[in-house]
Every structure is written in structure tokens, then in C-alpha cells.
Scaffold this active site. Sequence first.
Site, PDB file in Angstrom:
ATOM      1  CB  CYS A   1     -29.942 -15.988   4.275  1.00 47.07           C
ATOM      2  SG  CYS A   1     -29.176 -15.260   5.733  1.00 47.07           S
TER       3      CYS A   1
ATOM      4  CG  HIS B   1     -30.148 -13.491   9.658  1.00 44.50           C
ATOM      5  ND1 HIS B   1     -29.811 -14.674   9.025  1.00 44.50           N
ATOM      6  CD2 HIS B   1     -29.148 -13.227  10.539  1.00 44.50           C
ATOM      7  CE1 HIS B   1     -28.650 -15.100   9.501  1.00 44.50           C
ATOM      8  NE2 HIS B   1     -28.229 -14.234  10.422  1.00 44.50           N
TER       9      HIS B   1
ATOM     10  CD  GLN C   1     -32.106 -11.552  41.774  1.00 44.00           C
ATOM     11  OE1 GLN C   1     -30.895 -11.435  41.576  1.00 44.00           O
ATOM     12  NE2 GLN C   1     -33.003 -11.140  40.874  1.00 44.00           N
TER      13      GLN C   1
ATOM     14  CG  ASP D   1     -36.776 -10.156  40.889  1.00 49.02           C
ATOM     15  OD1 ASP D   1     -37.439  -9.481  40.064  1.00 49.02           O
ATOM     16  OD2 ASP D   1     -35.702 -10.698  40.592  1.00 49.02           O
TER      17      ASP D   1
ATOM     18  CG  ASP E   1     -35.553 -12.815  28.424  1.00 45.72           C
ATOM     19  OD1 ASP E   1     -35.568 -11.581  28.207  1.00 45.72           O
ATOM     20  OD2 ASP E   1     -35.173 -13.305  29.506  1.00 45.72           O
TER      21      ASP E   1
ATOM     22  CB  CYS F   1     -29.299 -18.687   6.922  1.00 42.68           C
ATOM     23  SG  CYS F   1     -30.712 -17.997   7.802  1.00 42.68           S
TER      24      CYS F   1
ATOM     25  N   GLY G   1     -30.352 -11.776  38.224  1.00 37.43           N
ATOM     26  CA  GLY G   1     -29.172 -11.049  38.684  1.00 37.43           C
ATOM     27  C   GLY G   1     -27.904 -11.331  37.912  1.00 37.43           C
TER      28      GLY G   1
ATOM     29  CG  ASP H   1     -40.445  -8.393  32.353  1.00 45.70           C
ATOM     30  OD1 ASP H   1     -41.540  -7.831  32.404  1.00 45.70           O
ATOM     31  OD2 ASP H   1     -39.474  -7.939  31.731  1.00 45.70           O
ATOM     32  CB  SER H   2     -42.098  -9.152  38.121  1.00 48.07           C
ATOM     33  OG  SER H   2     -40.798  -8.617  38.349  1.00 48.07           O
ATOM     34  N   GLY H   3     -41.680  -6.572  35.965  1.00 46.90           N
ATOM     35  CA  GLY H   3     -41.477  -5.124  35.988  1.00 46.90           C
ATOM     36  C   GLY H   3     -40.359  -4.704  36.912  1.00 46.90           C
ATOM     37  N   GLY H   4     -39.861  -5.628  37.730  1.00 46.02           N
ATOM     38  CA  GLY H   4     -38.830  -5.303  38.707  1.00 46.02           C
ATOM     39  C   GLY H   4     -37.553  -4.774  38.082  1.00 46.02           C
ATOM     40  CG  PHE H   5     -34.157  -5.626  34.592  1.00 43.19           C
ATOM     41  CD1 PHE H   5     -32.925  -5.890  35.156  1.00 43.19           C
ATOM     42  CD2 PHE H   5     -34.195  -4.984  33.362  1.00 43.19           C
ATOM     43  CE1 PHE H   5     -31.741  -5.526  34.513  1.00 43.19           C
ATOM     44  CE2 PHE H   5     -33.029  -4.617  32.710  1.00 43.19           C
ATOM     45  CZ  PHE H   5     -31.798  -4.889  33.289  1.00 43.19           C
TER      46      PHE H   5
ATOM     47  CB  CYS I   1     -34.007 -16.296   7.448  1.00 43.55           C
ATOM     48  SG  CYS I   1     -32.747 -15.087   6.989  1.00 43.55           S
TER      49      CYS I   1
END
Length: 376
Positions: A310, A336, A190, A147, A267, A305, A217, A93-97, A307
Site C-alpha cells: 500500500c 498486505h 467437539q 482428535d 488461525d 495501510c 469442529g 495442529d495434531s494432523g487430525g483435520f 504495508c
Amino acid sequence: MTASFRFTMSATDGAARTGTVHTPRGDIRTPAFMPVGTAATVKAMMPESVRATGADILLGNTYHLMLRPGAERVARLGGLHRFMNWERPILTDSGGFQVMSLAGLRKLTEEGVRFKSHIDGSVHHLSPESSMEIQRLLGSDIVMCFDECTPHPATEPVAAESMRLSMRWALRSREAFGDRPGHALFGIQQGSVFRDLREESAEKLRAIGFEGYAIGGLAVGEGQEAMFGVLDYAPGMLPEDRPRYLMGVGKPDDIVGAVQRGVDMFDCVLPSRSGRTGQALTRFGAVNIKNARHLDDPRPLDPECSCPACSQYSRAYLHHVFKAGEILSSMLLTWHNLHYYQELMQGLRDAISAGTLEDFARAFHARRAEGDVEPL
């Protein structure tokens, strides 16, 4: 778009799509969930364990990595893939958030954002140009435009001003990104919850041209109903032949609903963060392993499951290691949760391919509505 980064669709079911994002470092099956490796690690997981859950791609965080250990250092050490021992695709990600969330520690101008590090108070500046350079040094396969993540709630004039700034930054990001064969730059739509602003944003992004497009957003406190309201139209505003990425989403039912509305990539920190706090995300909803009801329960967390948590341990043991503060608790529950998310994505891909997505979604919601097994 370079020949070495492309998106192919293999099937659709309503608005939903399944396909493949092809990159030089490997294919990403869509719909895809990207585990979050904020500081060049998915917390409590080895990279090979993350891959064993079925993940095709990880997310790294520009803001955190530029502050520690530093993008130049990562580049000197061979790039982010070698540094963290993950040879498959990485999206940064760009770091904006993160910068926007530092409200009291930042100053926003047309040029970019000046902010103080949350680590040591040192002053830094992020702009579209510096964000592109940091992500180039990290060597990520998919780079996000710089952004401004519009705050929520926002009035329409505030949302419009924020979105238009992001669109000017998107053009600067595209120009600074340059020609990087095999690497992709994604634009970020956005416009908050305002349809006309989303359309204006999409038009501007399409005019610039990107290898993929994100819907930004959302998942910022607006609630699922409002998010789905935007997703009823926003994905369709973006080019059909490019991947669509919904940033920061989300809970399993958020993902199912978003896939039904045409989203390809996701994500979220939820599965790893929940694992560390004793919450298992399962096909029958969230299970809090810290609850006393599990103290004497010899049954697996989820008998369906495969994993390690489990298949090899009881609820009683998982309860014990969490209560004892053992690191193994975070490891097993995170594994898990990531396994469950990847299993869900495979189920969605299979259902879209078979044309049975509505049946899959109905069964998904019905199973969750039943809730966890009765206590012993």
C-alpha cells in the site's frame, strides 16, 4: 501448568478478553491471529516479514511435516524453530483435520487413523501417542490433542460418537504428552452444533486438565450464523483462566464476532491464500486486484495501510504483476493481508482495554458496508 507457560488477562469487555499468553519463546498478545505456515513456511513470506506484520506466533502442520521432510529429520536439524528461522512461539495442529479430509484414503479405528500419503501413496498411522511424539520432535511450543474433526452436517448420534472418541483420544494425548516444562498441550472441544454435546466435551476436557482449550469442529461449512450460535455458549464452558482458541477461523468479520464472544486465538489460511489468488482483504472489504478497473488506477490499495504493497505501489502495478504471473504479486498481497489481520487484532486489543469494543465493532462493520473506493 508450568510457571513458564501461563495466561494472564489484562482487561475484559463483555465476554471479550485481552491478555497475554506467556511462553519461554516470547509473549503472545491476545486476541491473537496466527498465520499458517503449513510446511514450515508462510507461503510467499520471509519469517522476518511475517514478524514485521505484528505476528507473535505461527502455526505449523503436523500432517504435512511428518510426510515431508519428516519429524525425525527436523529434530536432527535442531527443531522446527531453527529449521524455519522463526525463534518465536509455534503452535502445531495434531494432523487430525488433514487426515479426516482424506476420506477415501484413510481407515479410522479406536487406536487411531491409518492413511495413505497424498504425496506418494505410502501408508502411515497416526494415533494420539504418535501425534504427541511427532509434535515433540518438531519442538512446537503449543501442541494440539489428536482428535477427530466431526464432519458437517452430522446427526446428533454421529456427532456424539465422534466427540466421545475425541475425548478418549484427548486423555491418551495428555498421558503421552507427559511432563514438558515450557510447552503446552491444548484440549479440543467437539460436539458439532449441539449444546449438550459441547457441554459434555468441555466437562471431560476440564477433568483431564489442559494448558489451553480449543473450540474445534467449526468453520467446516456450517455458516457464520450457526458458528456464532455455538460461540454464544461454547467459550463460556471452558476454563476462564486459560486461552481459548477457535481453530481455522477465519474471515475478518468472523474474528470480530468470535472475539466479542470470548475467543482469544485464531488461525486461518485465508489471508495468505487470498493474497496468492489476487484478493486483498481490507478495511473496506475484499478487493480483487485482478479486475480490469485497477488497470490505470495510480492510487494505493488502501491509503491508511502502512504495508509495502500500500505504501510503495499503486493498484495499477499490483494488477500488472498479478496478471503477469509475477511472484512479487503473491509476496505483496500476502504481506498486505497479514498486515491487515494483525492491525485488526491490535485494534480489538486496544478496544477491549478501553472498554469500547462495541463501538469498534460498529465502526468495523460500517466501514466494510461502504465498500471499496469508486473506480476512477
